[in-house]
Design an enzyme around this catalytic site. Structure first.
Site, PDB file in Angstrom:
ATOM      1  N   GLU A  51      87.344 -15.594  20.283  1.00 55.14           N
ATOM      2  CA  GLU A  51      88.109 -14.732  21.321  1.00 55.14           C
ATOM      3  C   GLU A  51      88.195 -14.947  22.422  1.00 55.14           C
ATOM      4  O   GLU A  51      89.001 -14.570  23.056  1.00 55.14           O
ATOM      5  CB  GLU A  51      87.268 -13.268  20.896  1.00 55.14           C
ATOM      6  CG  GLU A  51      87.273 -12.645  19.497  1.00 55.14           C
ATOM      7  CD  GLU A  51      86.118 -13.478  18.687  1.00 55.14           C
ATOM      8  OE1 GLU A  51      85.373 -14.342  18.995  1.00 55.14           O
ATOM      9  OE2 GLU A  51      85.808 -12.815  17.537  1.00 55.14           O
ATOM     10  N   GLN A 114      75.053  -4.757  15.383  1.00 59.29           N
ATOM     11  CA  GLN A 114      76.395  -5.394  16.209  1.00 59.29           C
ATOM     12  C   GLN A 114      76.534  -4.343  17.327  1.00 59.29           C
ATOM     13  O   GLN A 114      77.744  -4.607  17.943  1.00 59.29           O
ATOM     14  CB  GLN A 114      77.787  -5.653  15.444  1.00 59.29           C
ATOM     15  CG  GLN A 114      77.477  -6.756  14.505  1.00 59.29           C
ATOM     16  CD  GLN A 114      78.641  -7.207  13.709  1.00 59.29           C
ATOM     17  OE1 GLN A 114      79.633  -6.493  13.403  1.00 59.29           O
ATOM     18  NE2 GLN A 114      78.903  -8.391  13.651  1.00 59.29           N
ATOM     19  N   VAL A 384      89.219 -26.707  34.800  1.00 58.71           N
ATOM     20  CA  VAL A 384      88.368 -26.453  35.875  1.00 58.71           C
ATOM     21  C   VAL A 384      87.490 -27.876  35.824  1.00 58.71           C
ATOM     22  O   VAL A 384      87.049 -28.176  34.535  1.00 58.71           O
ATOM     23  CB  VAL A 384      87.441 -25.366  35.820  1.00 58.71           C
ATOM     24  CG1 VAL A 384      86.394 -25.537  36.560  1.00 58.71           C
ATOM     25  CG2 VAL A 384      88.100 -24.214  36.204  1.00 58.71           C
TER      26      VAL A 384
END
Ligand SMILES: Cc1ncc(C[n+]2csc(CCOP(=O)(O)OP(=O)(O)O)c2C)c(N)n1
Length: 581
Positions: A51, A114, A384
């Site tokens: 995600e 969860q 980066v």
């Protein structure tokens, strides 16, 4: 006909808002929404492998188009993975909506499997973050999230339990796209402020402009202003793609990865005019010059350095209103000397961008050849680490090319997922990910996304066998480098094994052909460029050995290419480097 559900209204509202795709990973708490999207058939579900990548991809789409992009995660860990990417979107100020699914509503507060609290977790990286716990909140909560994301250009998060998404809708939908997506008003400063600014500029002999990402769309105005003021323009990294091209006033970047000419032009001016920039490094601002700043966000004014005057306004509109108030008459000496410095700095950097055939392949060389061969409207994303330095220094912008990175949040592994978002947005454009070997490995599963989704992304891996930027920081600090080595595979062979065209280059003599092969390949392709490990992003005459006795900041300043003159300053700023990465 069955009654529409809240999930159906999500699908319809997002379609109305112009959303074309959602990046995410499915999960049972999201099933209602993904099923409504499937039945509706108008919004593409882009199945990423993590995600976090979905959030980066949505951020890239939003940055490229300026329009709302969406990502989603299932309850608990599923949406927690979004967080790093959303921080990046939030800091880059791009309109992104995140759908964070929640555990069954009846279980909330019971330490259920969860269970997390999305409305707390996402608070810090969003402009709007609310939970829909009842059908009566729809569509208002989602509509408000969309308006907040697009209006404030930031992240909006909507959390919703799977069972709530399946409840029958109670209210009607938004009436029109225009009601969901009000266009942004132009922001004009007050005439009296413009007069004050004109007075300040007229009274200053040596004006330097520092231009950032807020200069997007204001290239003409920027050049007209620089011409009247005879000002050098220094750009911040976020401004590179909007400022550097076709610009005789540009004298390069300043900052940690900038070059001497940009630094000097900032330090030698008697007035600094900051345009649409929130350039964060305070020690790179002049201390004696007067400073005026123009920004659409009032909270940015004076944030980084004390200012004499702050104007809230769009850069382009403000300059248009300012130009008629300015007297001409600035002589060109300051500009000429800044341009001379820039030519010298540029020459020094260009000399580093080559390698001996049969010798070590220098990353600067890879970046230069990439820039030379990439198409005129390529979108580059850079990781980066040192790839961002090579991109900043060697990619030539032209007003059509784009450059995305994690310039404000500074997260590794941004480039590949951003390239996924860019390629979904522009299927016909050449999209190039400049990946570090550490950055690539961090979200390596996204190579599978590239292949599965069928994206012709080009991935250039700067394979130096190390977390190079940090290795350099450690050496500079006089530390023994620890935990930086990367025992890499042959990335090209690995790419081929998963169905991506892979080419490995070790000999500089093969670089140009290898780059051509990868860039012209009709599908996804990866160039594994095995580059020098001990590459220093600093002038060639200064060695690591020489730098050992320096403070972190002084050494860092040297790495940035500003040379010896900064060492004195460094002595008084010990330890500053550690705050940057
Ligand atoms: C998520 C994350 N973890 C750690 C860091 C600290 N960091 C900054 S650059 C860097 C090294 C990047 O290595 P690589 O991708 O191999 O690029 P290189 O500098 O070697 O070119 C690290 C570890 C970071 N910025 N983001």
């Amino acid at each position: 006909m069955p009654k529409a559900t809240i999930a159906d209204h999500f699908a319809q509202t997002l379609h109305l808002a112009g959303v074309k795709r959602i990046y995410g990973v499915v999960g049972d708490s999201l099933n209602g929404i993904t099923d409504s999207l499937r039945k509706q058939g108008k919004i593409d579900w882009v199945h990423v492998r993590n995600e976090e990548a979905g959030a980066f991809a949505a951020g890239a789409e939003a940055q490229l188009t300026g329009e709302l992009a969406v990502c989603a995660g299932s309850c608990g860990p599923g949406n927690m993975h979004l967080i790093n990417g959303l921080y990046d979107c939030h800091r880059t100020r791009v309109p992104v909506l995140a759908i964070a699914a929640q555990i069954p509503s009846a279980e909330i507060g019971s330490n259920y499997f969860q269970e997390t609290k999305p409305e707390h977790l996402f608070r810090d990286c969003s402009v709007y973050c609310e939970t829909i716990s009842d059908a009566s909140q729809m569509p208002r909560t989602l509509d408000t999230a969309i308006r907040a994301a697009t209006g404030h250009r930031g992240v909006a998060v909507v959390s919703i339990s799977g069972d709530v998404a399946l409840r029958a809708a109670e209210n009607g939908l938004a009436r029109s796209a225009a009601s969901l997506l009000p266009s942004r008003p132009g922001i004009h400063p007050q005439p009296s402020d413009l007069a004050d600014l004109a007075g300040l500029l007229d009274r200053s002999a040596r004006v330097t402009i520092l231009a950032g990402r807020g200069c997007a769309g204001a290239h003409r105005q920027l050049l007209e202003l620089a011409d009247v003021l005879q000002s050098p323009i220094v750009h911040a990294l976020g401004g590179k793609e909007h400022v550097e091209y076709d610009n005789v006033f540009d004298v390069g970047m300043t900052g940690l990865i900038g070059f001497s000419s940009g630094y000097d032009a900032m330090m030698a001016c008697d007035m600094l005019l900051m345009l649409g920039t929130d350039f964060p490094y305070r020690q790179f601002y002049p201390t004696k010059a007067k400073v005026a700043q123009i920004d659409v966000r009032p909270e940015n004014l004076g944030l980084r350095t004390p200012i004499d005057l702050g104007l809230v306004g769009d850069v382009g509109l403000t300059i248009d209103a300012l130009l008629p108030l300015l007297k001409s008459g600035h002589d060109g000496k300051f500009l000429a000397s800044a341009r001379e410095d820039y030519a010298k700095a540029r020459k020094g950097l260009d000399e580093l961008a080559q390698s001996e055939p049969g010798g070590i392949l220098h990353p600067q060389h890879v970046a230069r050849i990439l820039s030379e061969q990439a198409s005129d409207d390529a979108v580059f994303t850079c990781d980066v680490g040192t790839p961002v330095i090579w991109a900043a220094r060697y990619l030539r912008m032209n007003g059509r090319r784009r450059l995305l990175g994690s310039f404000n949040h500074g997260s590794m592994a941004n480039a590949l997922p951003q390239a996924i978002g860019a390629q979904k947005t522009y299927p016909q454009r050449q999209i190039v990910s400049m990946s570090g070997d550490g950055g690539l490995a961090m979200l390596m599963g996204e190579l599978l996304t590239v292949r599965q989704v069928g994206l012709p992304v080009k991935i250039i891996v700067f394979n130096n066998g190390t977390l190079g930027f940090v290795e350099m920081e450690m050496k500079v600090a006089g530390l023994v480098e620890t935990g930086v080595s990367l025992d890499n595979p042959d990335f090209a062979a690995m790419a081929r094994s998963i169905g991506i065209h892979g080419v490995r280059v070790t000999d500089p003599a093969d670089l140009e052909d290898a780059m051509r092969e990868v860039l012209s390949y009709p599908g996804a392709a990866l160039l594994d460029a095995v580059t020098a490990r001990d590459e220093l992003s600093m002038p060639p005459k200064i060695t690591l050995e020489q730098m050992k006795g320096f403070t972190l900041y002084a050494a860092k300043a040297i790495i940035s290419g500003r040379g010896d003159e900064i060492i004195e300053l460094g002595k008084t700023n010990k330890g500053l480097l550690s705050q940057f990465f």
